[in-house]
Design an enzyme around this catalytic site. Structure first.
Site, PDB file in Angstrom:
ATOM      1  N   GLU A 166      38.539  36.926  43.587  1.00  0.00           N
ATOM      2  CA  GLU A 166      37.434  36.829  42.521  1.00  0.00           C
ATOM      3  C   GLU A 166      36.067  36.636  42.306  1.00  0.00           C
ATOM      4  O   GLU A 166      36.360  35.905  41.507  1.00  0.00           O
ATOM      5  CB  GLU A 166      38.710  36.560  40.699  1.00  0.00           C
ATOM      6  N   GLU A 361      48.035  38.969  42.945  1.00  0.00           N
ATOM      7  CA  GLU A 361      48.242  38.747  42.064  1.00  0.00           C
ATOM      8  C   GLU A 361      48.546  38.828  40.822  1.00  0.00           C
ATOM      9  O   GLU A 361      47.581  40.170  39.994  1.00  0.00           O
ATOM     10  CB  GLU A 361      46.618  37.426  41.658  1.00  0.00           C
TER      11      GLU A 361
END
Length: 454
Positions: A166, A361
């Site tokens: 991320e 995720e």
């Protein structure tokens, strides 16, 4: 509901991150990270919580791996703590730090669990932070050297390598809104960090490939950005702007298209992009074998001249209103909309074809309550996971090359600025005793894995 089966060899697993679970913050030569500093800064993290102990996974990894095997996990995604490997971010490798990941890797393989490595999950060595962090080009170069050092030690046993987790969060939350480490609030710094993170990925991907890494990828948190009014031209423009800052600024250069013109024009209003040098975009476009997708919630936006915008999306003030979430929410206040995952996966497969994906995720925090027997009957989490797995299956049915699903998270853990008050784990952790207790969601997930479906 009809029974759903996932493809043969679909990967089922779980994910964690080093600073969130390892603890042992000063053990075996580990240096400080920007999150050690940030969490010790008054007012930055809920109740002054830190990752000093966390889940003590550093010392309890063997029991945690045994628990993974009991649940039937086929893969485990974990991150390497850069400050364990190079306490100052550069220079000699700390062998004791890599020893831990040696032990962890061997323990996973002995149980038939495929290790998936993330080389950077936000814990930048503080020494590099002091020299500008991700606003400094040298950080990208040091990251490639670090990646090479880790692969030299573990590359004979680890097949799948992802560079960054991320980078949107590292750049925009760390340097834009300042709610994550290092806690700066500067639009120019945020965009500079975006570029140097992508450059770090490209340099590391090239180095890993040269060293013989089999599967090289990166993990993003792309968003399904939706208009408040599908018929509004102003809302469509807001979607385009936010999608550019969240998605296309990463996906386009990673896949060889370079930075989008409209995004560069927006960035140029806030900072002169002199940090982009000749050849950088070619480096960033180093071929990848896998794109990790982290998905939790969609974004709804409206185009409004008086819009408040959001510091995490620099330059959106007086242009965009981010709508408050509606309907059922997680404890993080995030809207629960599984259909957003289907839309997102299909969109990426359409716009960036030929790129295999892995959900690295997906999960939710809820106010878990322990029952009289000490267990946690987290039916709300089961419903969340069930809905999102069905959404993933719907994407596969529409032709998306989705290779697997990793639940976030294996363990309750340090949830960044929220400290320990938000629990995402399918396994409950008593932070005083470090006792692990599988929640109902863990047993449900165990059954999903055993039948390869719902």
């Amino acid at each position: 509901m009809s029974e759903l089966r996932f493809p043969d060899r679909f990967v089922w697993g779980a994910a964690t991150a080093a600073y969130q679970i390892e603890g042992a913050a000063r053990d075996d030569g580990r240096g400080p990270s920007i999150w050690d500093t940030f969490s010790r800064t008054p007012g930055r993290v809920f109740a002054g919580h830190t990752g000093d102990v966390a889940c003590d996974h550093y010392h309890r990894y063997a029991d945690d791996v045994a628990l993974m095997a009991e649940l039937g996990l086929g893969a485990y995604r974990f991150s390497i703590a850069w400050p364990r490997v190079q306490p100052d971010g550069t220079g000699p490798v700390n062998p004791r730090g890599l020893d831990f990941y040696d032990r962890l890797t061997d323990a996973l393989l002995a149980r038939g669990i495929d290790p998936i490595v993330t080389l950077y999950h936000w814990d930048l060595p503080q020494a590099l932070g002091d020299r500008g962090g991700w606003t400094a080009r040298e950080t990208a170069e040091h990251f490639a050297a670090y990646a090479t050092a880790v692969h030299a030690r573990l590359g004979d046993r680890i097949r799948t390598w992802t560079t960054l987790n991320e980078p949107w969060c590292s750049a925009y939350l760390g340097y834009g809104s300042g709610v994550h480490a290092p806690g700066e609030s500067d639009a120019g710094a945020a965009f500079t960090a975006v570029h140097h993170l992508l450059l770090a990925h490209g340099l590391a991907a090239r180095a890993l490939r040269a060293a013989g890494a089999e599967v090289v990828g990166i993990t993003l948190n792309p968003a399904d950005v939706r208009p408040a009014d599908p018929d509004s031209a102003a809302d469509a423009a807001a979607v385009r702007l936010v999608d550019g800052l969240q998605n296309r600024i990463f996906l386009d250069p990673l896949t060889g298209a370079g930075y989008p013109d409209d995004v560069l024009e927006h960035v140029s209003r806030l900072v002169e992009p002199t940090f982009v040098r000749d050849g950088d975009e070619k480096t960033i476009a180093a071929p990848i074998d896998l794109l990790g997708i982290n998905y939790y919630t969609p974004l709804y936006v409206a185009g409004r001249p008086d819009g408040a915008g959001d510091d995490a999306f620099p330059g959106t003030e007086r242009a965009v209103e981010f709508l408050p979430p509606t309907g059922p929410l997680t404890e993080m206040g995030w809207m629960i909309e599984p259909a957003g995952l289907t839309r997102l996966l299909v969109r990426i497969a359409t716009d960036y074809p030929g790129l295999p994906m892995l959900i690295t995720e997906n999960g939710a925090a809820f106010p878990d309550a322990r029952g009289p027997d000490g267990g946690v009957d987290d039916t709300d989490r089961i419903a969340y996971l069930d809905g999102h797995l069905r959404a993933a299956h719907a994407a596969i049915a529409r032709g998306v090359d989705l290779r697997g699903y990793l639940v976030w998270s294996l363990l309750d853990n340090f949830e960044w600025a929220e400290g320990y008050r938000k629990r995402f784990g399918i396994v409950h952790v008593d932070y005083l005793t470090q006792r692990r207790t599988p929640k109902s969601s863990a047993r449900w997930y165990q059954e999903v894995i055993s039948r390869n479906g719902l």
